[in-house]
Design a protein around this motif. Sequence first.
Motif, PDB file in Angstrom:
ATOM      1  N   LEU A 261      45.192  69.989  18.753  1.00  0.00           N
ATOM      2  CA  LEU A 261      46.405  69.730  19.530  1.00  0.00           C
ATOM      3  C   LEU A 261      46.941  70.989  20.200  1.00  0.00           C
ATOM      4  CD1 LEU A 261      48.499  67.197  17.418  1.00  0.00           C
ATOM      5  CD2 LEU A 261      47.504  66.843  19.675  1.00  0.00           C
ATOM      6  N   THR A 262      46.765  72.124  19.555  1.00  0.00           N
ATOM      7  CA  THR A 262      47.247  73.373  20.145  1.00  0.00           C
ATOM      8  C   THR A 262      46.653  73.579  21.535  1.00  0.00           C
ATOM      9  OG1 THR A 262      47.545  74.398  17.969  1.00  0.00           O
ATOM     10  CG2 THR A 262      47.318  75.881  19.863  1.00  0.00           C
ATOM     11  N   THR A 263      45.373  73.262  21.664  1.00  0.00           N
ATOM     12  CA  THR A 263      44.710  73.401  22.960  1.00  0.00           C
ATOM     13  C   THR A 263      44.978  72.212  23.872  1.00  0.00           C
ATOM     14  OG1 THR A 263      42.932  74.748  22.019  1.00  0.00           O
ATOM     15  CG2 THR A 263      42.465  73.636  24.104  1.00  0.00           C
ATOM     16  N   ASN A 304      34.039  61.611  13.326  1.00  0.00           N
ATOM     17  CA  ASN A 304      34.523  62.202  14.574  1.00  0.00           C
ATOM     18  C   ASN A 304      35.382  61.224  15.378  1.00  0.00           C
ATOM     19  OD1 ASN A 304      33.366  64.894  14.472  1.00  0.00           O
ATOM     20  ND2 ASN A 304      31.375  63.890  14.663  1.00  0.00           N
ATOM     21  N   TRP A 305      35.011  59.953  15.369  1.00  0.00           N
ATOM     22  CA  TRP A 305      35.819  58.932  16.044  1.00  0.00           C
ATOM     23  C   TRP A 305      37.238  58.947  15.494  1.00  0.00           C
ATOM     24  CZ3 TRP A 305      38.867  54.791  14.930  1.00  0.00           C
ATOM     25  CH2 TRP A 305      39.101  53.849  15.941  1.00  0.00           C
ATOM     26  N   SER A 306      37.353  59.007  14.172  1.00  0.00           N
ATOM     27  CA  SER A 306      38.669  58.986  13.532  1.00  0.00           C
ATOM     28  C   SER A 306      39.474  60.237  13.857  1.00  0.00           C
ATOM     29  CB  SER A 306      38.518  58.851  12.011  1.00  0.00           C
ATOM     30  OG  SER A 306      37.959  57.600  11.671  1.00  0.00           O
ATOM     31  N   VAL A 307      38.791  61.372  13.967  1.00  0.00           N
ATOM     32  CA  VAL A 307      39.496  62.606  14.320  1.00  0.00           C
ATOM     33  C   VAL A 307      40.109  62.473  15.712  1.00  0.00           C
ATOM     34  CG1 VAL A 307      39.240  65.065  14.823  1.00  0.00           C
ATOM     35  CG2 VAL A 307      38.099  64.081  12.832  1.00  0.00           C
ATOM     36  N   LYS A 313      46.939  60.049  18.420  1.00  0.00           N
ATOM     37  CA  LYS A 313      48.115  59.527  17.724  1.00  0.00           C
ATOM     38  C   LYS A 313      49.121  60.644  17.443  1.00  0.00           C
ATOM     39  CE  LYS A 313      49.622  57.021  13.584  1.00  0.00           C
ATOM     40  NZ  LYS A 313      50.712  57.984  13.286  1.00  0.00           N
ATOM     41  N   ALA A 314      48.626  61.786  16.955  1.00  0.00           N
ATOM     42  CA  ALA A 314      49.524  62.894  16.630  1.00  0.00           C
ATOM     43  C   ALA A 314      50.228  63.408  17.879  1.00  0.00           C
ATOM     44  CB  ALA A 314      48.735  64.021  15.960  1.00  0.00           C
ATOM     45  N   TRP A 315      49.509  63.453  18.999  1.00  0.00           N
ATOM     46  CA  TRP A 315      50.154  63.890  20.240  1.00  0.00           C
ATOM     47  C   TRP A 315      51.248  62.906  20.649  1.00  0.00           C
ATOM     48  CZ3 TRP A 315      49.747  61.096  24.941  1.00  0.00           C
ATOM     49  CH2 TRP A 315      50.518  61.655  25.972  1.00  0.00           C
ATOM     50  N   ASP A 323      57.196  53.015  21.174  1.00  0.00           N
ATOM     51  CA  ASP A 323      56.111  52.160  20.686  1.00  0.00           C
ATOM     52  C   ASP A 323      55.415  51.428  21.828  1.00  0.00           C
ATOM     53  OD1 ASP A 323      56.599  52.940  18.102  1.00  0.00           O
ATOM     54  OD2 ASP A 323      57.712  51.130  17.539  1.00  0.00           O
ATOM     55  N   GLU A 324      56.177  50.973  22.801  1.00  0.00           N
ATOM     56  CA  GLU A 324      55.587  50.251  23.924  1.00  0.00           C
ATOM     57  C   GLU A 324      54.659  51.160  24.729  1.00  0.00           C
ATOM     58  OE1 GLU A 324      54.883  47.006  26.600  1.00  0.00           O
ATOM     59  OE2 GLU A 324      55.566  47.186  24.522  1.00  0.00           O
ATOM     60  N   GLU A 325      55.049  52.418  24.906  1.00  0.00           N
ATOM     61  CA  GLU A 325      54.187  53.359  25.616  1.00  0.00           C
ATOM     62  C   GLU A 325      52.887  53.589  24.845  1.00  0.00           C
ATOM     63  OE1 GLU A 325      56.703  56.522  28.098  1.00  0.00           O
ATOM     64  OE2 GLU A 325      57.181  56.571  25.957  1.00  0.00           O
ATOM     65  N   LYS A 326      52.997  53.689  23.539  1.00  0.00           N
ATOM     66  CA  LYS A 326      51.796  53.873  22.717  1.00  0.00           C
ATOM     67  C   LYS A 326      50.851  52.684  22.865  1.00  0.00           C
ATOM     68  CE  LYS A 326      54.175  56.645  19.189  1.00  0.00           C
ATOM     69  NZ  LYS A 326      54.609  56.704  17.767  1.00  0.00           N
ATOM     70  N   GLU A 327      51.415  51.492  22.894  1.00  0.00           N
ATOM     71  CA  GLU A 327      50.585  50.299  23.052  1.00  0.00           C
ATOM     72  C   GLU A 327      49.834  50.328  24.378  1.00  0.00           C
ATOM     73  OE1 GLU A 327      50.147  47.415  20.806  1.00  0.00           O
ATOM     74  OE2 GLU A 327      50.660  49.194  19.631  1.00  0.00           O
ATOM     75  N   TRP A 328      50.505  50.810  25.414  1.00  0.00           N
ATOM     76  CA  TRP A 328      49.818  50.921  26.706  1.00  0.00           C
ATOM     77  C   TRP A 328      48.634  51.875  26.599  1.00  0.00           C
ATOM     78  CZ3 TRP A 328      49.786  48.247  31.109  1.00  0.00           C
ATOM     79  CH2 TRP A 328      50.822  47.337  31.330  1.00  0.00           C
ATOM     80  N   ILE A 329      48.826  53.013  26.005  1.00  0.00           N
ATOM     81  CA  ILE A 329      47.737  53.990  25.915  1.00  0.00           C
ATOM     82  C   ILE A 329      46.618  53.493  25.011  1.00  0.00           C
ATOM     83  CG2 ILE A 329      47.132  56.315  25.103  1.00  0.00           C
ATOM     84  CD1 ILE A 329      49.883  57.237  26.135  1.00  0.00           C
TER      85      ILE A 329
END
Length: 343
Positions: A261-263, A304-307, A313-315, A323-329
């Motif tokens: 995430l840092t990068t 690797n898929w899970s990572v 998700k962490a981002w 939540d609605e924005e997350k569902e879109w992504i």
Amino acid sequence: MTSGHKLAQRHGVSDYKVTTSSNPVQPTGFVYVETDRYLPSPSPDLSPSDDDGKVMQKLGAWAKEPLNELSYLRRIAEGKPFDEDGHDEFAPTLLSGLVIWAPFYLPDAHFKAYIQIAQSVLGKHSWKKVVGYRYLLQGKGVDGVKEAVSNENFVANIVAVGGQGKAFDFGVDSHRDGVEVVEVLSALVEKIRKTEGGGGVKLVLNHFCKPDLSTPEWPSYSRWSAAMSGLSNDPHVYMKLSGAFNEFAPSPTPSSVQELLTTLTPYFNHLYDTFGAKRLMFASDWPVCNVGGPQGEKDGEERNWSVWRSVVKAWMDGKGLEDEEKEWIWWKTGVEAYGIEGF
């Protein structure tokens, strides 16, 4: 690709289900994107004197590997696997769409002939699963991308499939081919839009155009971000959050979600600020995510898929997305971009 290469091994639906089994919410479907199969030459050896039958024969022989992939996909869609395929009769319930390869740079008549062959190989039932096409421009250098922009057949064929309601996936590699390839994409999009019938063609960019992640401060970041801003101004251009693990080379891929995430956060933030959640889509890039994957290419096959899912998700959590924005992504943008029914 050699026979011993990681990606040359079997990667069936059953393998995908094992890979995603650790996810708290199991995927209810997936879109299969073509795998850039081998071609013996850049173009088929066609002659102006070839009759229709000869053209079909030559195209079929030249595109043997992409057509073999379509045969494999037909077996998934129809639930009729070979023993070595790695899926069962229940696989069709997960297959939500197909994004297939096609030779977009061929003249109209030859392009249509290939599509006719592809339809025959896939069959009427499986052809209904086709939601888009992909043609990769990565690895072709800036001159190759410019050549595509100037190729009238390339543009006209994109517009033609778009007119049938199919999306067009494409990708460039700004890490290895230089950031100029991303800037040239704007010219391609503009040319598509100026072509009659091209105004509403849905264009899907892969892997956020593969920026160089090997250094925390990529010297070309400002040019990449400016190009992304320009592309995002087109309401029918979508971006996939995918394919990042390969872009840390030659440095090692960070092993933790926080290090990744840092990068990645500056890139994700810029894409969110420009495209918005409704034009960003999560894509796993499986099984290619295992090449350069932080869990290793051999022992990390199922992790690797899970990572990557955890990184996205962490981002989103850290960014404070609704939540609605997350569902879109996670899935709605994919359904929208590819016109997938039933969701």
